[in-house]
Design an enzyme around this catalytic site. Structure first.
Site, short mmCIF file in Angstrom:
data_model
loop_
_atom_site.label_atom_id
_atom_site.label_comp_id
_atom_site.label_asym_id
_atom_site.label_seq_id
_atom_site.Cartn_x
_atom_site.Cartn_y
_atom_site.Cartn_z
N TYR A 121 -1.23 29.27 75.41
CA TYR A 121 -1.83 30.30 74.57
C TYR A 121 -3.33 30.06 74.50
CZ TYR A 121 -2.70 33.58 70.86
OH TYR A 121 -3.17 34.65 70.15
N GLN A 183 3.63 37.36 68.49
CA GLN A 183 4.44 38.04 69.50
C GLN A 183 4.31 37.37 70.87
OE1 GLN A 183 1.90 39.33 67.78
NE2 GLN A 183 0.72 40.84 68.93
N ASN A 206 -4.50 30.94 65.86
CA ASN A 206 -4.70 31.11 64.42
C ASN A 206 -3.43 30.73 63.66
OD1 ASN A 206 -2.88 33.24 64.62
ND2 ASN A 206 -4.47 34.82 64.61
N SER A 229 -11.41 19.95 63.74
CA SER A 229 -12.01 18.87 64.52
C SER A 229 -12.61 17.77 63.64
CB SER A 229 -13.09 19.46 65.42
OG SER A 229 -13.47 18.53 66.39
N HIS A 320 -12.24 12.07 67.46
CA HIS A 320 -13.31 11.63 68.36
C HIS A 320 -14.05 10.46 67.72
CE1 HIS A 320 -13.09 16.11 69.04
NE2 HIS A 320 -12.98 15.70 70.28
N GLU A 407 32.52 -0.45 66.86
CA GLU A 407 31.94 0.69 66.16
C GLU A 407 32.99 1.75 65.81
OE1 GLU A 407 28.43 2.21 68.09
OE2 GLU A 407 27.32 0.35 67.73
N HIS A 412 35.95 5.85 73.24
CA HIS A 412 34.96 5.29 74.17
C HIS A 412 35.57 4.11 74.93
CE1 HIS A 412 32.21 7.72 71.88
NE2 HIS A 412 31.15 7.30 72.54
#
Lengths: 426, 426
Positions: A121, A183, A206, A229, A320, A407, A412
């Site tokens: 975007y 959209q 935005n 920032s 930064h 367990e 299993h």
């Protein structure tokens, strides 16, 4: 700019706009509508919010050709050079999977596979952001992603900015849609008649875009939700005040919520930078925004010594960090938490925003404690692979069955035990 | 088990429980309370929900010693061997940063830095899950994380299961807290008087734990929110029906929402597996759960050929994939989307749950399209580093300033231009 003595705990964290209920309701409505009605919903919202009626969302090759024709050749060369630098830096992040031999012919492996399709975007509005195109697309290309889609809101003239189309063209991306807002995120996540869905959505936007990304997260992957920032500068008396002030303002001009901080061992530098910031602010085109940022979130801290200053930087975990000290590289090795580090007076932060090759999509709001800038690994995933031979199975099945039963998972244990010698192998 | 002909599009996706408003309200209240009242709030909720009153949340060394003393030595050996296997597989994921030279003495670098502190939530309840301890802790240790914390709800006796303490002890982890639920997540995210906060929280939990993790996400990092388990088996007529059925049931026994799918080119195998599943179900301790899973989400698909079957697997993007075909390894190379792949009849899926060395924390609900199993990279972050020499700056400053001005960011351009030759370097 306020000057204070550095105390133990400082923080960059600001209370960020998370979107209100009304905005979230709108976004959910848009997502649902696009999911159900596809292109028709896209058209509706493009007309409603961007004020454009488009017969075809996809940018035509002729539009790209026109953009190339109109574009300043020098700027195109600059973008090409920036792209090459970004590719050079990110190529080093690429890596292969591995295969580990075990005894008796067995092995384990990790396979690295690029995502099939990603969407970027690119925000619209008054300015064009070709640098966003480079920073998001190149890591995906280096990762080996086959399908890369760009989507961005069209202007009133029904077009995208030349700079965005030129940046895309330089990278060989030609699947570009003139769709913006929630959209666009919906189209990328769910697909429409025109736009096939992607596996991951990156890029800033935005509040509607940010909310939509959060909502579709899980259905597709998203990058981080970028906050305003931040810059922290760590400097001693070898730094020049006008340069530090200019760098602080370069981040302050982004957003009234941006945060610019100087941490210095030099009281003189602190005072000089405060004065320089004021002087430079008055001639800055984005003075209003930058002044708000500096007044609300700008801060100069005077540290007792470099150790204390470095400790403070690590507690900030800034997006930064510039280090302008006598031994900047050495000092940088003590930094544990920073998105990007710029060493020495000639490594002004915008060098990394546009050109040096490192990525400018970076973790904000102290998330550099645990998050990284955008990189090639964001566009791959890993599969583990297990191959057990009969012999390896025979040796280990009793152990695995015991662990499973511990367990409480009898199924299993039985699965592992179900392989029978008596049936013969295949 | 239902048998159908494979059509083009199949999906594993189930409508998953996202928690209701009431649960979310509770979780938010707990988070707020722990943030404000620390240990006192932890005590309150531990008593309220786990029914235990504890003077000290932290597990004492004597408790760990007792657990070691009580524990079956054979099981301890099994856990140690599993731990060594997991470490072997994950060590290969470790990697260094890099430094790239540029012209004129400049360079770019990427630094890899482990997270400072991570917390692992281990669910309580009727069973103990030492395998979760191994799978979450070892990648963090390999990454170099210095502080690893385990938290798990105490039983009515005020203790944690021996198996969990033994697994932690094998790994050298001794910061263990007897705290569960949303209050544990709050403690890890915000810290209390007793528990210092961490940077990332991993591990599975009930709906309150999952909701709490979602809420603190951003404040700290979290791993994925795990969904119910899934297995897809790709098999041809070389496979044994009883083995395939046992493996399908091994995942079905986890959860009524678990999903077990067989895709096969053999009609005979399809019928035999359906019969075997029924036969084996009747003697499974967790028959009720497994039966619900099989009836609601179990499916056998008959594919026209291997190509179609492989395409279907890729559209499923399953958490676990077993390939039991004549050329299983070769076929596995065509798989683009699967969390973990098990090749051949002896690589039964539980082999990877417990022992082989690969991680059992894997992407569910088709997120293997874009997500990976837990790995060492989940416990590191990257900082980019830029060093520009005066000469490199001089050569490139005009380009960077042009790019910044193209985006309307004059402050960025001025920052780069502010470095003056005339001032002399430092």
């Amino acid at each position: 700019m306020k000057i204070t003595k550095l105390s133990n705990i400082i923080s960059l964290k600001r209370q960020l706009e998370g979107g209100n209920e009304e905005q979230l309701k709108t976004v959910r409505q848009v997502l649902l509508d696009v999911r159900e009605n596809g292109d028709a919903a896209i058209s509706k919202y493009s007309q409603m919010w961007d004020g454009v009626q488009l017969d075809n969302f996809r940018v035509a090759q002729t539009e790209i050709d026109d953009a190339l024709l109109n574009f300043d050749p020098q700027l195109k060369k600059d973008l090409e050079e920036a792209a090459a630098n970004i590719r050079y830096y990110h190529e080093a992040q690429k890596r292969d999977g591995y295969k580990l031999p075990l005894d008796n012919g067995s092995w384990l492996a990790q396979r690295i596979i690029p995502l099939d399709a990603v969407g970027l975007y690119v925000p619209g509005g008054l300015a064009a952001y070709p640098s966003s195109v480079l920073m998001n697309v190149i890591p995906a290309q280096v990762a080996g992603v086959q399908r890369i889609v760009i989507t961005s809101p069209a202007g009133k003239d029904g077009k995208l900015p030349d700079a965005v189309l030129v940046a895309a063209s330089i990278l060989g991306v030609n699947e570009i849609y003139k769709v913006g807002g929630a959209q666009a995120i919906a189209a990328l996540a769910y697909g429409t008649e025109t736009i096939a869905p992607v596996d991951k959505i990156t890029g800033p936007g935005n509040i509607y875009v940010a909310l939509a990304k959060r909502e579709v997260f899980g259905e597709v992957a998203i990058d981080m939700i970028a906050g305003p920032s931040e810059i922290a500068v760590l400097a001693d008396d070898t730094a020049y005040a006008d340069e530090i002030a200019a760098d602080l303002l370069s981040q302050a001009e982004h957003d009234a919520l941006a945060c610019a901080v100087l941490i210095t061992t030099s009281e003189q530098l602190a005072e000089d930078v405060a004065a320089e910031v004021e002087r430079q602010l008055s001639s800055l085109p984005k003075e209003t925004i930058a002044r708000q940022s500096i007044e609300n979130f700008g801060q100069i801290y005077i540290a007792e010594n470099l150790e204390q200053a470095i400790g403070a930087v690590n507690s900030l975990a800034p997006e930064h960090l510039e280090i302008v000290t006598a031994n900047a590289e050495e000092d940088s090795l003590k930094i544990r938490h920073a998105g990007a580090i710029f060493i020495g007076r000639y490594s002004s932060e915008p060098v990394g925003d546009y050109f040096a090759g490192t990525n400018h999509v970076l973790p904000t709001n102290s998330t550099a404690r645990f998050a990284s800038g955008l990189n090639v690994d964001d566009f791959i995933k890993r599969s583990s692979v297990v191959y057990y031979s009969e012999k390896t199975w025979e040796e280990n099945a009793p152990k695995i069955a015991r662990l499973a039963r511990m367990e409480g998972l009898e199924g299993h244990a039985r699965a592992v035990e179900s392989r029978g010698w008596t049936k013969g192998g295949n």
